[in-house]
Design a protein around this motif. Structure first.
Motif, PDB file in Angstrom:
ATOM      1  N   GLN A   9      30.687  -8.538 -24.383  1.00 14.25           N
ATOM      2  CA  GLN A   9      29.262  -8.374 -24.112  1.00 14.25           C
ATOM      3  C   GLN A   9      28.481  -9.686 -24.197  1.00 14.25           C
ATOM      4  N   PHE A  10      28.874 -10.554 -25.100  1.00 13.62           N
ATOM      5  CA  PHE A  10      28.103 -11.770 -25.332  1.00 13.62           C
ATOM      6  C   PHE A  10      28.892 -13.048 -25.025  1.00 13.62           C
ATOM      7  N   GLY A  11      30.078 -12.915 -24.462  1.00 12.83           N
ATOM      8  CA  GLY A  11      30.925 -14.079 -24.201  1.00 12.83           C
ATOM      9  C   GLY A  11      30.314 -15.079 -23.255  1.00 12.83           C
ATOM     10  N   GLU A  12      29.645 -14.583 -22.226  1.00 13.93           N
ATOM     11  CA  GLU A  12      29.028 -15.486 -21.260  1.00 13.93           C
ATOM     12  C   GLU A  12      27.880 -16.268 -21.906  1.00 13.93           C
ATOM     13  N   LEU A  13      27.104 -15.594 -22.744  1.00 15.14           N
ATOM     14  CA  LEU A  13      26.011 -16.274 -23.442  1.00 15.14           C
ATOM     15  C   LEU A  13      26.526 -17.327 -24.414  1.00 15.14           C
ATOM     16  N   GLN A  14      27.701 -17.053 -25.006  1.00 15.58           N
ATOM     17  CA  GLN A  14      28.274 -17.979 -25.978  1.00 15.58           C
ATOM     18  C   GLN A  14      29.109 -19.068 -25.317  1.00 15.58           C
ATOM     19  N   GLY A  15      29.297 -18.975 -24.010  1.00 13.84           N
ATOM     20  CA  GLY A  15      30.080 -19.976 -23.293  1.00 13.84           C
ATOM     21  C   GLY A  15      31.579 -19.848 -23.523  1.00 13.84           C
ATOM     22  N   LEU A  16      32.049 -18.624 -23.816  1.00 12.32           N
ATOM     23  CA  LEU A  16      33.483 -18.410 -24.026  1.00 12.32           C
ATOM     24  C   LEU A  16      34.222 -18.460 -22.695  1.00 12.32           C
ATOM     25  N   PRO A  17      35.480 -18.924 -22.695  1.00  9.60           N
ATOM     26  CA  PRO A  17      36.246 -18.955 -21.451  1.00  9.60           C
ATOM     27  C   PRO A  17      36.458 -17.540 -20.890  1.00  9.60           C
ATOM     28  N   GLU A  18      36.648 -17.444 -19.589  1.00  9.13           N
ATOM     29  CA  GLU A  18      36.806 -16.158 -18.915  1.00  9.13           C
ATOM     30  C   GLU A  18      38.004 -15.373 -19.449  1.00  9.13           C
ATOM     31  N   TRP A  19      39.115 -16.054 -19.763  1.00  7.10           N
ATOM     32  CA  TRP A  19      40.305 -15.339 -20.246  1.00  7.10           C
ATOM     33  C   TRP A  19      40.025 -14.667 -21.587  1.00  7.10           C
ATOM     34  N   LEU A  20      39.183 -15.296 -22.429  1.00  7.52           N
ATOM     35  CA  LEU A  20      38.854 -14.703 -23.722  1.00  7.52           C
ATOM     36  C   LEU A  20      37.907 -13.513 -23.551  1.00  7.52           C
ATOM     37  N   GLN A  21      36.996 -13.613 -22.607  1.00  3.36           N
ATOM     38  CA  GLN A  21      36.117 -12.485 -22.318  1.00  3.36           C
ATOM     39  C   GLN A  21      36.908 -11.306 -21.759  1.00  3.36           C
ATOM     40  N   ALA A  22      37.947 -11.579 -20.990  1.00  2.00           N
ATOM     41  CA  ALA A  22      38.753 -10.531 -20.359  1.00  2.00           C
ATOM     42  C   ALA A  22      39.604  -9.771 -21.371  1.00  2.00           C
ATOM     43  N   VAL A  23      39.773 -10.306 -22.577  1.00  2.00           N
ATOM     44  CA  VAL A  23      40.536  -9.608 -23.619  1.00  2.00           C
ATOM     45  C   VAL A  23      39.805  -8.336 -24.050  1.00  2.00           C
ATOM     46  N   SER A  24      38.496  -8.357 -23.985  1.00  2.00           N
ATOM     47  CA  SER A  24      37.687  -7.219 -24.419  1.00  2.00           C
ATOM     48  C   SER A  24      37.719  -6.097 -23.383  1.00  2.00           C
ATOM     49  N   PRO A  25      37.956  -4.849 -23.816  1.00  2.29           N
ATOM     50  CA  PRO A  25      37.901  -3.750 -22.857  1.00  2.29           C
ATOM     51  C   PRO A  25      36.481  -3.522 -22.322  1.00  2.29           C
ATOM     52  N   ASP A  74      39.425  -3.377 -41.226  1.00  2.00           N
ATOM     53  CA  ASP A  74      40.270  -3.663 -40.067  1.00  2.00           C
ATOM     54  C   ASP A  74      39.706  -2.995 -38.817  1.00  2.00           C
ATOM     55  N   GLY A  75      39.282  -1.741 -38.961  1.00  2.93           N
ATOM     56  CA  GLY A  75      38.731  -1.018 -37.816  1.00  2.93           C
ATOM     57  C   GLY A  75      37.446  -1.636 -37.293  1.00  2.93           C
ATOM     58  N   TRP A  76      36.535  -1.969 -38.196  1.00  2.97           N
ATOM     59  CA  TRP A  76      35.290  -2.593 -37.777  1.00  2.97           C
ATOM     60  C   TRP A  76      35.541  -3.986 -37.204  1.00  2.97           C
ATOM     61  N   GLY A  77      36.532  -4.683 -37.739  1.00  4.95           N
ATOM     62  CA  GLY A  77      36.871  -6.001 -37.203  1.00  4.95           C
ATOM     63  C   GLY A  77      37.397  -5.920 -35.780  1.00  4.95           C
ATOM     64  N   LEU A  78      38.223  -4.909 -35.506  1.00  5.82           N
ATOM     65  CA  LEU A  78      38.720  -4.725 -34.138  1.00  5.82           C
ATOM     66  C   LEU A  78      37.588  -4.388 -33.176  1.00  5.82           C
ATOM     67  N   LEU A  79      36.689  -3.526 -33.607  1.00  7.25           N
ATOM     68  CA  LEU A  79      35.552  -3.170 -32.750  1.00  7.25           C
ATOM     69  C   LEU A  79      34.686  -4.390 -32.465  1.00  7.25           C
ATOM     70  N   THR A  80      34.368  -5.147 -33.502  1.00  8.54           N
ATOM     71  CA  THR A  80      33.538  -6.340 -33.328  1.00  8.54           C
ATOM     72  C   THR A  80      34.254  -7.387 -32.479  1.00  8.54           C
ATOM     73  N   GLY A  81      35.548  -7.565 -32.732  1.00  5.83           N
ATOM     74  CA  GLY A  81      36.327  -8.541 -31.969  1.00  5.83           C
ATOM     75  C   GLY A  81      36.450  -8.188 -30.498  1.00  5.83           C
ATOM     76  N   GLY A  82      36.382  -6.899 -30.180  1.00 10.23           N
ATOM     77  CA  GLY A  82      36.414  -6.494 -28.784  1.00 10.23           C
ATOM     78  C   GLY A  82      35.046  -6.484 -28.139  1.00 10.23           C
ATOM     79  N   LEU A  83      34.027  -6.165 -28.917  1.00 11.92           N
ATOM     80  CA  LEU A  83      32.682  -6.027 -28.369  1.00 11.92           C
ATOM     81  C   LEU A  83      32.009  -7.372 -28.125  1.00 11.92           C
ATOM     82  N   VAL A  84      32.088  -8.266 -29.068  1.00 20.09           N
ATOM     83  CA  VAL A  84      31.345  -9.530 -28.972  1.00 20.09           C
ATOM     84  C   VAL A  84      31.801 -10.389 -27.795  1.00 20.09           C
ATOM     85  N   PRO A  85      33.101 -10.651 -27.602  1.00 17.97           N
ATOM     86  CA  PRO A  85      33.479 -11.484 -26.446  1.00 17.97           C
ATOM     87  C   PRO A  85      33.140 -10.831 -25.107  1.00 17.97           C
TER      88      PRO A  85
END
Length: 97
Positions: free
Chosen positions: A39-55, A26-37
């Protein structure tokens, strides 16, 4: 921890290991779920609101952007608030049984 009727020591130890492993995942999943969008959200073409979820999306990229203390202070306050909440919840848990 309550011992269910008929549970052997091995079964109890297996349950404890499974619970710990689940918490680690659970802890590693939260870290990965926050880090990937963030840091890499723009490269993956994720919407801005989803990228903004990440601290990590809100902290400035220091060599490229000018330092802005506001996001760092807000993230620090959120972290301190989370630590205080966690400490309070741990202190009030029911360990009798």
């Amino acid at each position: 921890m309550l011992k269910p009727k008929g549970e052997t020591r091995d079964e109890r130890e297996l349950r404890q290991v499974a619970t710990t492993a689940s918490g680690n995942c659970d802890g590693w999943g939260l870290l990965t779920g926050g880090l990937v969008p963030g840091q890499f959200g723009e490269l993956q073409g994720l919407p801005e609101w989803l990228q903004a979820v990440s601290p990590f999306h809100h902290s400035p990229a220091m060599p490229v952007e000018a330092f802005d203390p506001v996001p760092i202070v807000v993230l620090g306050l959120v972290a301190v608030g989370g630590a205080v909440l966690a400490a309070s919840l741990i202190r009030h848990r029911d360990l009798t049984g």
